[in-house]
Design an enzyme around this catalytic site. Structure first.
Site, PDB file in Angstrom:
ATOM      1  N   CYS A 323       0.805  -1.224   0.000  1.00  0.00           N
ATOM      2  CA  CYS A 323       0.000   0.000   0.000  1.00  0.00           C
ATOM      3  C   CYS A 323       0.839   1.276   0.000  1.00  0.00           C
ATOM      4  O   CYS A 323       0.290   2.382  -0.055  1.00  0.00           O
ATOM      5  CB  CYS A 323      -0.933  -0.007   1.202  1.00  0.00           C
ATOM      6  SG  CYS A 323      -1.950  -1.492   1.276  1.00  0.00           S
ATOM      7  N   HIS A 463      -2.290   8.113   6.356  1.00  0.00           N
ATOM      8  CA  HIS A 463      -2.555   6.800   5.780  1.00  0.00           C
ATOM      9  C   HIS A 463      -3.879   6.264   6.327  1.00  0.00           C
ATOM     10  O   HIS A 463      -4.704   5.756   5.560  1.00  0.00           O
ATOM     11  CB  HIS A 463      -1.415   5.839   6.122  1.00  0.00           C
ATOM     12  CG  HIS A 463      -1.567   4.477   5.551  1.00  0.00           C
ATOM     13  ND1 HIS A 463      -1.609   4.242   4.196  1.00  0.00           N
ATOM     14  CD2 HIS A 463      -1.704   3.264   6.154  1.00  0.00           C
ATOM     15  CE1 HIS A 463      -1.745   2.945   3.975  1.00  0.00           C
ATOM     16  NE2 HIS A 463      -1.817   2.330   5.152  1.00  0.00           N
ATOM     17  N   GLU A 474      -0.265   5.531  13.942  1.00  0.00           N
ATOM     18  CA  GLU A 474       0.120   6.655  13.082  1.00  0.00           C
ATOM     19  C   GLU A 474      -0.177   7.983  13.756  1.00  0.00           C
ATOM     20  O   GLU A 474       0.641   8.911  13.713  1.00  0.00           O
ATOM     21  CB  GLU A 474      -0.624   6.586  11.746  1.00  0.00           C
ATOM     22  CG  GLU A 474      -0.220   7.720  10.799  1.00  0.00           C
ATOM     23  CD  GLU A 474      -0.996   7.743   9.500  1.00  0.00           C
ATOM     24  OE1 GLU A 474      -0.619   8.501   8.598  1.00  0.00           O
ATOM     25  OE2 GLU A 474      -2.001   6.996   9.388  1.00  0.00           O
ATOM     26  N   LYS A 494      -9.307   8.080   2.825  1.00  0.00           N
ATOM     27  CA  LYS A 494      -9.891   6.727   2.830  1.00  0.00           C
ATOM     28  C   LYS A 494     -11.244   6.670   3.519  1.00  0.00           C
ATOM     29  O   LYS A 494     -11.989   5.700   3.335  1.00  0.00           O
ATOM     30  CB  LYS A 494      -8.913   5.759   3.511  1.00  0.00           C
ATOM     31  CG  LYS A 494      -7.606   5.558   2.755  1.00  0.00           C
ATOM     32  CD  LYS A 494      -6.701   4.573   3.469  1.00  0.00           C
ATOM     33  CE  LYS A 494      -5.379   4.383   2.745  1.00  0.00           C
ATOM     34  NZ  LYS A 494      -4.499   5.558   2.856  1.00  0.00           N
ATOM     35  N   HIS A 499      -9.756   1.984   0.820  1.00  0.00           N
ATOM     36  CA  HIS A 499      -8.305   1.822   0.658  1.00  0.00           C
ATOM     37  C   HIS A 499      -8.023   1.285  -0.743  1.00  0.00           C
ATOM     38  O   HIS A 499      -8.340   0.140  -1.062  1.00  0.00           O
ATOM     39  CB  HIS A 499      -7.797   0.853   1.723  1.00  0.00           C
ATOM     40  CG  HIS A 499      -6.306   0.786   1.827  1.00  0.00           C
ATOM     41  ND1 HIS A 499      -5.454   1.429   0.950  1.00  0.00           N
ATOM     42  CD2 HIS A 499      -5.499   0.129   2.714  1.00  0.00           C
ATOM     43  CE1 HIS A 499      -4.210   1.176   1.292  1.00  0.00           C
ATOM     44  NE2 HIS A 499      -4.213   0.393   2.361  1.00  0.00           N
ATOM     45  N   PHE A 559       1.926  -3.416   3.927  1.00  0.00           N
ATOM     46  CA  PHE A 559       2.285  -4.708   4.500  1.00  0.00           C
ATOM     47  C   PHE A 559       3.767  -4.974   4.250  1.00  0.00           C
ATOM     48  O   PHE A 559       4.297  -4.696   3.174  1.00  0.00           O
ATOM     49  CB  PHE A 559       1.472  -5.826   3.838  1.00  0.00           C
ATOM     50  CG  PHE A 559       0.055  -5.945   4.347  1.00  0.00           C
ATOM     51  CD1 PHE A 559      -0.440  -5.100   5.324  1.00  0.00           C
ATOM     52  CD2 PHE A 559      -0.800  -6.926   3.844  1.00  0.00           C
ATOM     53  CE1 PHE A 559      -1.748  -5.206   5.787  1.00  0.00           C
ATOM     54  CE2 PHE A 559      -2.110  -7.055   4.300  1.00  0.00           C
ATOM     55  CZ  PHE A 559      -2.582  -6.197   5.272  1.00  0.00           C
TER      56      PHE A 559
END
Length: 572
Positions: A323, A463, A474, A494, A499, A559
């Site tokens: 991502c 994010h 975050e 998002k 996403h 990831f």
């Protein structure tokens, strides 16, 4: 100067000593012949008479001391003699003086005495052997050097090339035009709904940020449209729209140096549908497989096909870091421009995995929201009732250009790209580091490399995927880095489109540039009950807000622990 003189004098001294020895061998019938020299035992010593004869030939009437001179150039055998005079390749001081050059040619009035020294040092046999071996190796190294002075030229100081954004292209659940897309974000509209392209009744998650209507007419050849995976169709369409938005007309295209134009658009998942269809065909026979299944499944082929279509011969490849893919591509594309390897770059990301295998894979990871009854409320970053992220699809592409190149063609400059950074958590495949160390390091490195102070960053597109662990970690990292900045505003795109995986960073970079252009930042929808420890004064509320962005930061994490941060600012 001394190094250069050494290179000139040393070979000359070597030749002169050899010449003297050769003369002695010819005149003296008892001298050692070249053929017998190799058979001479190392323990045999040259006769005193032979030493004197060689000395008289070499030193002549210079008045030098024969004992001193010969003991400097001879060892305990003929082999020692050769080793010693090869070791004496240092230039004489008199050679450089006016007195030395005026009398007796190169060597001055003291002849070989001044060249090799005046007094020998007494040593035992073992010590002499060691000294001879060391001097011989050093002498050969010096003798093999070219007879010229080595100079080091300083690299000229050059001003770093600046990178600006001159075009944008998107394919998203909220529209396929940058302005339409951003206006929908400002209105707080949601692009998340029930999945319609396949029957997903058997799945616990049946919602996504799915693109309902999409056409490649005028952007992609019909023949290719039938064969390509959707991630490639989204990429080519968004890329060409970015060119059109940037004023790259057919006339301008002809004037571009195609060798300095590149494409760097990545994908996290690649052509999953093409690959899945090939597996299904293989169940019947390999003869039923699409011959394009391999090339159209690879993540690099989108960039490659776009470059072929445009005739662009500059940097062309893709990056796949889950991502965080788009941010990696954008920063690397900018670096190609900064280093002078390109003047124009299309960059960003694209993904299209809302298919059974894609949905099933993320369900198996327990990563998706199951709020099927109310899809528009499912993606809720930082809200205490969040239960996972919502899948999305699409593409986001920026047209980056070297500043002077853009100015020469009269391009409309939307924003300036300041820089960015990457790090790795090196902790877990899917979970963020509990202390947020990788994210903090990434942000701090991005600020340092871009030369931006913490106080200058007043807008962050986070994010924030709506996962229980990721959002909070975050947020804590952002407070650690910018907690003292009272002007800071943070939102998550998002919350409205889900996403988009490898395309997320590209679409969110467009959001940051649009915020800089318009002076408006979009809301965070569905933030009804903020998680414990989250200060809502930092987060944007449910309505759009006015903000003159000084520096905008966009975060993307993937990831594998991939972290990325990129920075944009108004062009001044």
């Amino acid at each position: 100067m001394a190094a250069a003189a050494s290179m000139v004098a040393s070979p000359l001294c070597t030749w002169l000593v050899a010449a003297c020895m050769s003369t002695s061998f010819q005149k003296d019938p008892h001298a050692i012949s070249p053929t017998s020299a190799s058979s001479l035992s190392p323990s045999k010593r040259l006769s005193r008479r032979l030493r004197r004869r060689i000395l008289s030939q070499c030193c002549g009437a210079s008045g030098g001391s024969s004992n001193n001179c010969f003991s400097s150039i001879c060892g305990s055998s003929f082999q020692g003699l050769v080793s010693s005079y090869l070791g004496c390749l240092e230039p004489c001081n008199e050679y450089y003086s006016s007195k030395g050059s005026a009398s007796l040619g190169f060597f001055g009035e003291n002849g070989f005495t001044s060249l090799f020294g005046s007094r020998p040092v007494r040593t035992n046999r073992r010590q002499r052997r060691l000294n001879r071996a060391a001097r011989s190796g050093e002498a050969m190294a010096v003798a093999l050097q070219p007879a010229q002075e080595v100079t080091t030229k300083k690299k000229p100081v050059t001003k770093q090339r600046r990178v600006v954004v001159t075009g944008m292209g998107v394919v998203t659940p909220l529209g396929h035009d940058p302005d339409v897309f951003y206006n929908n974000l400002l209105d707080g509209a949601s692009g998340i709904s029930e999945i319609e392209t396949f029957d997903c009744a058997q799945f616990p998650t049946r919602i996504a940020g799915e693109i309902k209507s999409f056409s490649t007419d005028g952007w992609v050849a019909p023949k290719l449209s039938k064969r390509m995976d959707k991630f490639m169709l989204y990429m080519l369409t968004a890329g060409k729209k970015a060119l059109a938005d940037g004023g790259i007309t057919e006339y301008v295209m002809k004037e571009l140096d195609k060798t300095k134009c590149g494409v760097l658009i990545g994908s996290a998942m690649g052509g999953m549908k093409v690959f899945n269809d090939a597996i299904e065909a293989l169940r019947i026979s390999y003869k039923k497989m699409n011959p394009f299944c391999v090339p159209f499944a690879t993540t690099n082929m989108g960039s490659a096909m776009l470059a072929m279509d445009l005739g662009w011969m500059g940097p062309n490849y893709s990056i796949s870091t889950a991502c965080a893919t788009s941010n990696f591509c954008i920063l690397n594309a900018a670096n190609h421009i900064i280093r002078g390897e390109a003047d124009v770059m299309l960059c960003g990301g694209s993904d299209a995995v809302i298919i059974p295998i894609g949905l099933g894979g993320f369900v198996a990871c327990r990563a998706l929201s199951q709020r099927n009854a109310d899809p528009t409320k499912a993606s809720r970053p930082w809200d205490s009732s969040r239960d996972g992220f919502v899948m999305g699809e699409g593409a986001g592409v920026l047209l980056l250009e070297e500043l002077e190149h853009a100015k020469r063609r009269g391009a409309n400059i939307y924003a300036e790209f300041l820089g960015g950074s990457f790090t790795c958590d090196a902790y877990h495949m899917t979970e963020p580091h509990p202390d947020g160390t990788g994210v903090i390091l990434c942000i701090e490195k991005a600020l340092a490399l871009a030369g931006v102070s913490r106080e200058d960053v007043n807008y962050i597109n986070a994010h924030a995927t709506s996962t229980p662990a990721g959002d909070l970690k975050e947020y804590q990292a952002l407070i650690h880095c910018f907690g003292h900045n009272s002007e800071l505003r943070v939102n998550s795109t998002k919350s409205m489109i889900g996403h988009l995986l490898g395309a997320a960073g590209g679409v969110e970079a467009v959001s940051v540039v649009q915020a800089i252009r318009t002076g408006w930042i979009h809301p965070n929808i569905n933030l009804e009950n903020p998680d414990e420890g989250v200060d809502t004064r930092v987060l944007v509320g449910s309505k759009k807000e006015r903000l003159k962005v000084k520096v905008g930061l966009s975060n993307s994490f993937g990831f594998g622990g991939h972290n990325s941060s990129i920075l944009f600012a108004p062009y001044n």
